[in-house]
Design a protein around this motif. Structure first.
Motif, PDB file in Angstrom:
ATOM      1  N   GLN A 211       0.852  -1.180   0.000  1.00 43.45           N
ATOM      2  CA  GLN A 211       0.000   0.000   0.000  1.00 43.45           C
ATOM      3  C   GLN A 211       0.892   1.235   0.000  1.00 43.45           C
ATOM      4  O   GLN A 211       1.872   1.287   0.760  1.00 43.45           O
ATOM      5  N   SER A 224      -0.281   4.299   5.952  1.00 39.74           N
ATOM      6  CA  SER A 224      -0.652   3.581   4.733  1.00 39.74           C
ATOM      7  C   SER A 224      -1.936   4.175   4.164  1.00 39.74           C
ATOM      8  O   SER A 224      -2.851   4.534   4.900  1.00 39.74           O
ATOM      9  N   ARG A 226      -5.165   3.490   2.790  1.00 35.52           N
ATOM     10  CA  ARG A 226      -6.059   2.332   2.765  1.00 35.52           C
ATOM     11  C   ARG A 226      -6.919   2.273   1.512  1.00 35.52           C
ATOM     12  O   ARG A 226      -7.516   1.232   1.223  1.00 35.52           O
ATOM     13  N   ARG A 228      -5.808   2.545  -1.589  1.00 41.36           N
ATOM     14  CA  ARG A 228      -5.083   2.027  -2.742  1.00 41.36           C
ATOM     15  C   ARG A 228      -4.201   0.839  -2.344  1.00 41.36           C
ATOM     16  O   ARG A 228      -3.659   0.795  -1.237  1.00 41.36           O
ATOM     17  N   ARG A 229      -4.056  -0.094  -3.267  1.00 42.36           N
ATOM     18  CA  ARG A 229      -3.249  -1.289  -3.006  1.00 42.36           C
ATOM     19  C   ARG A 229      -2.590  -1.747  -4.307  1.00 42.36           C
ATOM     20  O   ARG A 229      -3.205  -1.704  -5.386  1.00 42.36           O
TER      21      ARG A 229
END
Length: 466
Positions: A211, A224, A226, A228-229
């Motif tokens: 991430q 991080s 959250r 987008r990955r």
């Protein structure tokens, strides 16, 4: 200090290499990520040159090959804009100073490793206000732990083995068209998660689940993202005097926005890149196909880039000339259930040069570039780039992928032309001073859809790094 089997093997190899006329070991090239630099050979006193930095690059801790590597980057960069975003920015005439410090410590304990790199990044004078790309206060840029499974030690990429990495890291793959460090702006881009680095005979394969880090303006507040990955596989296969990269990437964004709409984006990228040299010729070519969904729409996008250059080492000023052509898809028709706009995911900063108001989406670009060695430590680069829209139904985007100028009903393809000159002076292996001047003249599309003044930019940078 006790000389273990690995140390003795290295020493014997080095003596044999010298006896056969093989060149002596050269210190690694300094990288933007820093953790790829392998300084282990300095364990042998015969490999040391006496340069003052070597005492920081290999610090022995005990008799069992435990050692520490340290380093530092200090950068000051001044940028001056006139008519930024063709006069459409909130503060089109802007001048500011970026300050950045990147110290690091790299602890090796046989098969285990811990890497820590804080960042201190500040901006002075950014109008109307600084963004997370300009400043982040004091925070953790990189912090991860490695464990090596199989033969070798942490940092090895030869033979068969797996390095499992957990934590926060910068990532740089290929020419950074899809995954880069964003090194040019003031705050680099890091990723949180896990990565397995598999070294095979003749290849290195990365398997990742990451991430991106969302930077905030205060200290110790980066987290991080959250929304987008990024996950996937990236393989690098050396061949002769070059490298072949093959990759498959999965990207998710819960709040994506394009001219054709927005929503939850799940995008897959299949790509290949080949770069190399033959004599005085050098090349770098890459192609990517993307598929997936944005809300109810199907994604079908692509890009291709070809770069060919030739060096003339015996000519005056040792010129290196190259041409680069890139074609990057855009959306052909609105509300047709199909999105054709390419998403460059996490590309390098300063994508098309020091002045890069446009990002790699819905573009055709052509760039001739000439680099001259004015004196051995001084290089001059001259470049010109033409920009066109790939499709007139789509607008233009910035490097992060934000829509900055909708199509607006214009049928014009020409966005504009840019010229740039940059000069770099390497005063020592650790200290470099550079500067650039750039101008971007608006074409028919910009003139028909909004502000279209000529952008001017001048930049000066001092970088100390070891």
């Amino acid at each position: 200090m006790h000389k273990g089997p690995l140390f003795l093997a290295l020493a014997l190899w080095a003596k044999g290499a010298h006896a056969q006329g093989i060149e002596a070991w050269q210190p690694p090239t300094l990288t933007t990520v820093r953790y790829d630099e392998d300084w282990y050979r300095l364990a042998d006193p015969d490999e040391r040159t006496g340069r003052w930095t070597e005492r920081f690059k290999y610090v022995p801790l005990d008799e069992d090959a435990a050692y520490l590597v340290t380093g530092l980057e200090l950068r000051a960069r001044n940028e001056n804009y006139r008519a930024n975003l063709w006069g459409g920015a909130e503060a089109p005439d802007d001048e500011y100073l970026w300050l950045r410090a990147l110290p690091y410590g790299d602890l090796h304990l046989g098969r285990f490793r811990a890497f820590v790199q804080p960042v201190a990044a500040y901006a002075i004078g950014v109008a109307p206000s600084a963004s997370p790309v300009d400043r982040t206060g004091i925070d953790l840029l990189q912090g991860f732990a490695d464990v090596r499974l199989g033969p070798g030690r942490t940092g090895d990429t030869d033979g068969l083995g797996v390095t499992v990495r957990v934590g926060r890291e910068l990532m740089s793959f290929g020419n950074e068209r899809l995954i880069g460090t964003r090194y040019g702006p003031n705050v680099p881009l890091a990723f949180d998660g896990v990565r397995a680095i598999v070294s095979l005979p003749g290849a290195v394969v990365s398997l990742m689940d990451k991430q991106p880090v969302r930077q905030d303006l205060g200290s110790f507040d980066d987290r991080s993202d959250r929304r987008r990955r990024l996950s996937g596989v990236y393989a690098s296969i050396p061949h002769g005097a070059g490298e072949l990269d093959l990759y498959w990437l999965r990207y998710r964004n819960s709040a994506a926005t394009f001219e054709d709409g927005g929503g939850r984006e799940t995008r897959y990228s299949i790509g290949a890149r080949i770069e190399g040299t033959a004599g005085n010729w050098h090349w770098d070519t890459e192609g990517v196909f993307q598929y997936g969904r944005l809300g109810a729409s199907r994604i079908r996008a692509w890009t291709g880039s070809v770069e060919i250059g030739r060096r003339f080492p015996n000519a005056e000023l040792s010129p290196d000339a190259l041409v680069r052509l890139s074609v990057i898809s855009g959306d052909r028709r609105a509300e047709d259930g199909r999105l054709g706009t390419f998403n460059a995911l996490f590309p390098r900063g300063k994508y098309f040069g020091e002045l890069s108001p446009l990002g790699p989406a819905n573009l055709i670009t052509f760039t001739p570039r000439l680099t001259l060695t004015v004196a051995e430590p001084v290089k001059l680069a001259l470049a010109a780039t033409g920009y066109w829209r790939y499709t007139t139904a789509d607008g233009v985007y910035d490097i992060p992928g934000n829509l900055i100028r909708p199509a607006g009903g214009s049928r014009a393809r020409t966005i504009g032309q840019e010229i740039e000159a940059s000069l770099s002076w390497k005063l020592s292996p650790e200290l470099e001073i550079s500067g650039s001047v750039s101008a971007f003249a608006a074409g028919a599309f910009l003139r028909e859809t909004g502000s279209h003044r000529r952008i001017g930019m001048a930049a000066m940078e001092t970088n100390f790094r070891f």
